[in-house]
Design an enzyme around this catalytic site. Structure first.
Site, PDB file in Angstrom:
ATOM      1  CB  SER A   1      -0.893   0.026   1.247  1.00  0.00           C
ATOM      2  OG  SER A   1      -0.080   0.215   2.398  1.00  0.00           O
TER       3      SER A   1
ATOM      4  CG  HIS B   1      15.117  12.318  -4.227  1.00  0.00           C
ATOM      5  ND1 HIS B   1      13.898  12.740  -3.761  1.00  0.00           N
ATOM      6  CD2 HIS B   1      15.521  11.328  -3.376  1.00  0.00           C
ATOM      7  CE1 HIS B   1      13.566  12.035  -2.680  1.00  0.00           C
ATOM      8  NE2 HIS B   1      14.529  11.173  -2.433  1.00  0.00           N
TER       9      HIS B   1
ATOM     10  CB  SER C   1       7.096  11.020  -2.776  1.00  0.00           C
ATOM     11  OG  SER C   1       8.162  11.254  -3.671  1.00  0.00           O
TER      12      SER C   1
ATOM     13  CB  CYS D   1      16.048   6.736  -3.176  1.00  0.00           C
ATOM     14  SG  CYS D   1      15.805   7.838  -1.773  1.00  0.00           S
TER      15      CYS D   1
HETATM   16  N1  NAP Z   1       9.677   6.642  -0.659  1.00  0.00           N
HETATM   17  C1  NAP Z   1      10.863   6.494  -1.218  1.00  0.00           C
HETATM   18  O1  NAP Z   1      11.260   7.320  -2.068  1.00  0.00           O
HETATM   19  C2  NAP Z   1      11.764   5.353  -0.873  1.00  0.00           C
HETATM   20  C3  NAP Z   1      12.881   5.153  -1.663  1.00  0.00           C
HETATM   21  C4  NAP Z   1      13.746   4.109  -1.356  1.00  0.00           C
HETATM   22  C5  NAP Z   1      13.480   3.308  -0.288  1.00  0.00           C
HETATM   23  N2  NAP Z   1      12.384   3.528   0.481  1.00  0.00           N
HETATM   24  C6  NAP Z   1      12.170   2.621   1.599  1.00  0.00           C
HETATM   25  O2  NAP Z   1      11.065   1.794   1.318  1.00  0.00           O
HETATM   26  C7  NAP Z   1      10.341   1.512   2.501  1.00  0.00           C
HETATM   27  C8  NAP Z   1       8.899   1.945   2.345  1.00  0.00           C
HETATM   28  O3  NAP Z   1       8.876   3.321   2.010  1.00  0.00           O
HETATM   29  P1  NAP Z   1       7.569   4.051   1.469  1.00  0.00           P
HETATM   30  O4  NAP Z   1       8.013   5.391   1.042  1.00  0.00           O
HETATM   31  O5  NAP Z   1       6.840   3.181   0.515  1.00  0.00           O
HETATM   32  O6  NAP Z   1       6.718   4.203   2.835  1.00  0.00           O
HETATM   33  P2  NAP Z   1       5.129   4.355   3.021  1.00  0.00           P
HETATM   34  O7  NAP Z   1       4.507   5.018   1.852  1.00  0.00           O
HETATM   35  O8  NAP Z   1       4.963   4.976   4.349  1.00  0.00           O
HETATM   36  O9  NAP Z   1       4.620   2.825   3.064  1.00  0.00           O
HETATM   37  C9  NAP Z   1       4.970   1.954   4.121  1.00  0.00           C
HETATM   38  C10 NAP Z   1       4.474   0.570   3.814  1.00  0.00           C
HETATM   39  O10 NAP Z   1       4.906  -0.325   4.844  1.00  0.00           O
HETATM   40  C11 NAP Z   1       3.788  -1.086   5.290  1.00  0.00           C
HETATM   41  N3  NAP Z   1       3.906  -1.485   6.679  1.00  0.00           N
HETATM   42  C12 NAP Z   1       4.124  -0.684   7.755  1.00  0.00           C
HETATM   43  N4  NAP Z   1       4.106  -1.413   8.895  1.00  0.00           N
HETATM   44  C13 NAP Z   1       3.876  -2.700   8.522  1.00  0.00           C
HETATM   45  C14 NAP Z   1       3.726  -3.925   9.250  1.00  0.00           C
HETATM   46  N5  NAP Z   1       3.817  -3.972  10.572  1.00  0.00           N
HETATM   47  N6  NAP Z   1       3.479  -5.043   8.527  1.00  0.00           N
HETATM   48  C15 NAP Z   1       3.369  -5.004   7.192  1.00  0.00           C
HETATM   49  N7  NAP Z   1       3.499  -3.888   6.465  1.00  0.00           N
HETATM   50  C16 NAP Z   1       3.736  -2.747   7.136  1.00  0.00           C
HETATM   51  C17 NAP Z   1       2.626  -0.154   5.093  1.00  0.00           C
HETATM   52  O11 NAP Z   1       1.451  -0.919   5.042  1.00  0.00           O
HETATM   53  P3  NAP Z   1       0.112  -0.393   5.794  1.00  0.00           P
HETATM   54  O12 NAP Z   1      -0.505   0.633   4.873  1.00  0.00           O
HETATM   55  O13 NAP Z   1      -0.704  -1.644   5.934  1.00  0.00           O
HETATM   56  O14 NAP Z   1       0.551   0.183   7.101  1.00  0.00           O
HETATM   57  C18 NAP Z   1       2.967   0.479   3.760  1.00  0.00           C
HETATM   58  O15 NAP Z   1       2.592  -0.349   2.704  1.00  0.00           O
HETATM   59  C19 NAP Z   1      11.103   2.216   3.631  1.00  0.00           C
HETATM   60  O16 NAP Z   1      12.022   1.327   4.205  1.00  0.00           O
HETATM   61  C20 NAP Z   1      11.821   3.301   2.895  1.00  0.00           C
HETATM   62  O17 NAP Z   1      12.987   3.715   3.560  1.00  0.00           O
HETATM   63  C21 NAP Z   1      11.508   4.522   0.206  1.00  0.00           C
END
Ligand code: NAP
Ligand code: NAP
Lengths: 336, 336
Positions: free
Chosen positions: B9, B240, B158, B128
């Site tokens: 999600s 970015h 984001s 990233c």
């Molecule tokens: N955004 C970026 O540009 C980016 C780039 C590189 C890496 N990342 C990394 O990717 C990861 C996710 O980032 P994001 O930006 O996608 O964050 P986000 O939009 O906040 O999404 C977080 C996701 O993690 C899930 N989650 C949280 N707690 C959970 C649990 N206990 N069990 C199962 N699922 C759980 C959430 O599901 P629910 O909705 O069910 O809570 C949601 O799908 C992070 O580690 C981040 O550092 C992000």
């Protein structure tokens, strides 16, 4: 003491009115100038209305002691003779004369005395991004000579003038209202964007703004320092920010740098990351000092140091710096 | 081929769905996982609804071949054993394992083959900002070894997740409506601001995000390069940008660099300043490549070069890079 502001309706011109009032600048008479667009408009200063006069080739500057000019380089060039020929000191905010050998380029914290030697009656106020940087560099240069500078800027919309700032606000409004976005003052949409261009490109691939940082820094600091700048427009309204790396002749420690910055004129050290305290444009807008934080060693250079700064480029980057130059001239009795 | 997405999600999770579909990834079955918040929600993939399952300590990953995880470092650590113990390859987007010696850290354009040596069944996707930079650095490293890097970033909302991006949009809406501004996902208001902090501070004054750029770049590029980074949040939504200076062992000319970048995998050279063409986040959002422009000599370093890049950090900085790793494993027959 009769003072003139040329470009009174603009972003910098309006700030002159505020700064002169705030600092209780010792003036007896104030005259405002503009183009047909603002001529006849009235601005309040010390509780009195002042009408903007049309700038013309005439003797309007006859009794003027100090003229603050901020109506662009073309106007400064065209009217320099009208302004200075009766003896007024012209403190110019445009880029028209900055690199001329017979025009001093002054930031009082660095080279106030240069203002005393002005064969043409003109003193140039440096580029805003450069002023902000050199105010922070001077106390470090005093510790050890700075050999190189790398700087990436985060410049606000108002750096392109009052209308440009209004355009950014309008763009966000249009996006919220689901309307097409107006783009006229910037080369591209700035809302939700970052534009890696300020001013026009030079043959070496740098913009004029970036080359100002190279050339003006050397002139102000009387230095052979080499500066590679990347100037970028971001979506803040007022106050520019900069990420700066310097290489000094001998290594300076973080503590030594912080100590020097903490007592430097025109600088506020705001460096408490553990409490999420560091300079940000939203907070430095409308204030006088250059705020410096995130001071740390340059991990890529044993003689290097890096820091972040933010400051109001319409205040210290323009109007305030010019007024401080005038205050210095008054203090040392060197106005006419 | 059975594929799982953990954190479906989220900002990255949603991008996985798009990237896998866009690239026609050879999968037969897709399973989605999340917390209680999203469990039960349905997402479309190839015209079919897929329901998010609650992530639990059980045997749900028994037949999974590849698991893309993007639910934060804590979840990755807690569930790594559940995910990998039946043989699934875990390609992890969090920072949980990136610097572990027995976990390869992979950007296919740089070090694809490292993915083949994964004693724990885990491959880490780098930070990233780092991915974006090394994609542009690799072709230059191939010309001459890069000794130092200075980099200032302009990171979009984001990057802090889907909710953070929504918060920025809400802030502009609130400002337009004259309402108080909601601040919860960022340490300060981001609208009309610039925040010189991403992730938490380390004892040396750098943030974790900045230290990732130092450490991960060395691991990915098998290099002793030293990198001093300043990571800054700006008011763009997606994609970015970075201002990068490099010092190489021998001087590289601008033309040589441009030629190498123009043909480098994953890079689009977008360097035509005379026509106001350079990479910008508003345009690179939603695309695959890293866009590089404003290539020029470093005026402060005879062996230096500087350039500007922009790219979608949720695509190449996260989901796309992970999918490319998986594609590489499939291509060389190394999934299980
Ligand atoms: N955004 C970026 O540009 C980016 C780039 C590189 C890496 N990342 C990394 O990717 C990861 C996710 O980032 P994001 O930006 O996608 O964050 P986000 O939009 O906040 O999404 C977080 C996701 O993690 C899930 N989650 C949280 N707690 C959970 C649990 N206990 N069990 C199962 N699922 C759980 C959430 O599901 P629910 O909705 O069910 O809570 C949601 O799908 C992070 O580690 C981040 O550092 C992000
Ligand atoms: N904004 C900054 O942060 C900043 C910082 C440092 C230096 N500067 C420099 O300061 C100067 C003004 O900048 P700004 O930001 O204040 O621009 P601005 O907001 O666009 O204002 C321009 C001013 O110039 C006046 N002007 C234009 N054409 C004129 C003419 N033919 N005769 C008389 N006045 C004329 C305008 O008066 P009308 O309204 O009558 O046209 C207006 O008052 C520029 O040279 C700029 O590079 C700006």
């Amino acid at each position: 003491m009769k003072v003139a502001i040329v470009g009174a309706s603009g972003a910098v011109g309006q700030e002159f009115l505020r700064v002169l009032a705030d600092r209780n600048f010792p003036l007896d008479e104030l005259v405002l100038f503009g183009s047909e667009r603002s001529a006849g408009r009235r601005y309040m200063f010390r509780g009195m209305e002042h009408e903007v006069k049309l700038l013309c080739h005439n003797d309007d500057f006859k009794d003027v002691d100090i003229a603050f000019t901020s109506a662009g380089a073309g106007i400064s060039k065209e009217f320099a003779d009208d302004i200075t020929r009766h003896g007024a000191v012209m403190i110019d905010n445009s880029s028209a004369f900055r690199m001329d050998e017979d025009v001093p380029l002054v930031v009082p914290e660095c080279n106030a005395a240069d203002a005393l030697n002005r064969p043409r009656g003109i003193i140039a106020n440096p580029n805003c991004t450069t002023i902000m940087m050199v105010v922070a560099l001077q106390p470090l240069e005093n510790l050890s000579h700075i050999r190189r500078i790398h700087i990436a800027s985060y410049q606000s919309a108002s750096g392109a003038g009052a209308a440009a700032m209004a355009e950014l606000q309008q763009q966000y409004k249009e996006i919220n209202d689901g309307k097409p976005v107006t783009v006229s003052k910037f080369p591209h949409q700035l809302a939700y964007n970052v534009i890696p261009q300020i001013d026009v490109f030079q043959p070496n691939g740098y913009t004029k703004e970036e080359m100002k940082m190279f050339n003006e820094t050397r002139k102000i600091m009387h230095s052979d320092v080499k500066c590679s700048a990347m100037c970028v427009r971001v979506s803040s309204l007022r106050a520019h920010s900069e990420s700066v790396w310097i290489e000094t002749e001998r290594p300076i420690s973080v503590e030594e740098a912080q100590k020097a910055l903490a007592v430097a004129p025109g600088v506020t050290l705001q460096d408490d990351p553990d409490n999420l305290v560091y300079p940000m444009p939203l907070e430095t807008a409308g204030t006088d000092d250059i705020y410096v934080g995130r001071v740390r060693k340059d991990l890529a250079d044993d003689c290097g140091l890096t820091f972040w700064l933010s400051g109001d480029q319409i205040r210290k980057g323009a109007a305030l710096n010019a007024v401080q130059i005038a205050e210095y001239l008054i203090k040392v009795g060197n106005v006419k």
